[in-house]
Design a protein around this motif. Structure first.
Motif, PDB file in Angstrom:
ATOM      1  N   PRO A   1     -10.005  -8.719   5.707  1.00 55.88           N
ATOM      2  CA  PRO A   1     -10.926  -7.767   5.068  1.00 55.88           C
ATOM      3  C   PRO A   1     -10.373  -6.339   4.994  1.00 55.88           C
ATOM      4  O   PRO A   1     -10.625  -5.633   4.013  1.00 55.88           O
ATOM      5  N   ILE A   2      -9.606  -5.922   5.986  1.00 51.56           N
ATOM      6  CA  ILE A   2      -8.995  -4.583   5.953  1.00 51.56           C
ATOM      7  C   ILE A   2      -8.010  -4.495   4.801  1.00 51.56           C
ATOM      8  O   ILE A   2      -8.038  -3.555   3.998  1.00 51.56           O
TER       9      ILE A   2
ATOM     10  N   TYR B   1      -6.448  -3.159  -0.850  1.00 48.60           N
ATOM     11  CA  TYR B   1      -6.095  -3.616  -2.192  1.00 48.60           C
ATOM     12  C   TYR B   1      -7.114  -3.132  -3.220  1.00 48.60           C
ATOM     13  O   TYR B   1      -6.750  -2.689  -4.317  1.00 48.60           O
ATOM     14  N   GLU B   2      -8.412  -3.212  -2.868  1.00 51.20           N
ATOM     15  CA  GLU B   2      -9.453  -2.733  -3.773  1.00 51.20           C
ATOM     16  C   GLU B   2      -9.271  -1.246  -4.082  1.00 51.20           C
ATOM     17  O   GLU B   2      -9.492  -0.802  -5.200  1.00 51.20           O
ATOM     18  N   ARG B   3      -8.882  -0.489  -3.081  1.00 53.75           N
ATOM     19  CA  ARG B   3      -8.707   0.963  -3.246  1.00 53.75           C
ATOM     20  C   ARG B   3      -7.426   1.310  -3.994  1.00 53.75           C
ATOM     21  O   ARG B   3      -7.407   2.229  -4.801  1.00 53.75           O
TER      22      ARG B   3
ATOM     23  N   GLU C   1     -11.557   7.828   4.777  1.00 53.60           N
ATOM     24  CA  GLU C   1     -11.757   6.371   4.754  1.00 53.60           C
ATOM     25  C   GLU C   1     -10.447   5.634   4.454  1.00 53.60           C
ATOM     26  O   GLU C   1     -10.120   4.651   5.111  1.00 53.60           O
TER      27      GLU C   1
ATOM     28  N   ASP D   1      -7.840  -6.469   2.216  1.00 50.18           N
ATOM     29  CA  ASP D   1      -8.556  -6.638   0.955  1.00 50.18           C
ATOM     30  C   ASP D   1      -9.153  -5.308   0.491  1.00 50.18           C
ATOM     31  O   ASP D   1      -9.106  -4.986  -0.700  1.00 50.18           O
ATOM     32  N   ARG D   2      -9.716  -4.543   1.412  1.00 47.37           N
ATOM     33  CA  ARG D   2     -10.272  -3.233   1.052  1.00 47.37           C
ATOM     34  C   ARG D   2      -9.172  -2.272   0.609  1.00 47.37           C
ATOM     35  O   ARG D   2      -9.361  -1.478  -0.328  1.00 47.37           O
TER      36      ARG D   2
ATOM     37  N   SER E   1       0.835  -1.209   0.000  1.00 51.05           N
ATOM     38  CA  SER E   1       0.000   0.000   0.000  1.00 51.05           C
ATOM     39  C   SER E   1       0.864   1.252   0.000  1.00 51.05           C
ATOM     40  O   SER E   1       0.570   2.224  -0.712  1.00 51.05           O
TER      41      SER E   1
ATOM     42  N   LEU F   1      -8.362   3.095   6.812  1.00 51.13           N
ATOM     43  CA  LEU F   1      -7.971   1.734   6.428  1.00 51.13           C
ATOM     44  C   LEU F   1      -6.487   1.496   6.655  1.00 51.13           C
ATOM     45  O   LEU F   1      -6.085   0.435   7.147  1.00 51.13           O
TER      46      LEU F   1
END
Length: 187
Positions: free
Chosen positions: A133-134, A139-141, A89, A136-137, A73, A93
């Motif tokens: 899940p943190i 990564y999505e962002r 947000e 993963d989010r 990240s 994260l």
């Protein structure tokens, strides 16, 4: 190496990793309300890299994997900061990712102190329901750092040789600490 020395080295590493979390947090707090400071991102990258590499060498697999995800990240932040919209947000994260590292450091420390191999004390429920899940989010962002991003991270910038900087700031200190632990016959 005796088990006592190995135990002491692992505990010392976890203490140092905990200290690096402060660097990570200070790089992130308030990020959504200011511009990305390249020096702070570089410091955060080095901190995540230290935790990732050291935990891998010490046998803290989960900590190494989580630190690797956070490091990725920071690589994206460093190379794509001009095109990224850093809002509350995303800042949250990233800070939650640091909290995951903090929790795992505490878990590994607790396991060691109880005489349990940290690899045998993995909290898979926490990983599946909270930590992953943190990340993963994130990564999505942010996505993965691109291959050319990785090259630019390691290339000299503003007169700095990043590889030499990492060696001077991380490896030398680790070797000195290891030397002092090995030199102490009371361990």
């Amino acid at each position: 190496m005796s088990q006592d020395k190995e135990f002491a080295i692992k505990l010392q590493f976890l203490d140092e990793a905990q200290d690096y979390l402060s660097t990570l947090e200070s790089s992130l707090i308030g990020l959504s309300s200011r511009r990305i400071d390249r020096e702070q991102v570089d410091g955060a990258l080095r901190a995540a890299h230290f935790i990732k590499g050291g935990s891998g060498m010490m046998g803290f697999g989960v900590l190494s994997q989580l630190a690797h995800r956070l490091e990725d990240s920071f690589k994206v932040l460093k190379t794509q900061h001009q095109s990224l919209d850093i809002e509350a947000e995303l800042e949250g994260l990233l800070l939650a990712g640091v909290d995951c590292l903090r929790r795992e450091i505490g878990s590994d420390r607790h396991a060691l102190l109880q005489g349990i191999d940290p690899q045998e004390a993995i909290d898979t429920l926490w990983l599946e329901t909270e930590a992953n899940p943190i990340f993963d989010r994130l990564y999505e962002r942010l996505g993965d750092p691109q291959a050319d991003d990785a090259a630019s991270i390691l290339s000299p910038e503003e007169g700095q040789d990043v590889i030499a900087l990492l060696f001077e700031s991380e490896v030398e200190g680790c070797l000195q600490r290891l030397e002092s632990v090995l030199a102490d016959p009371n361990l």
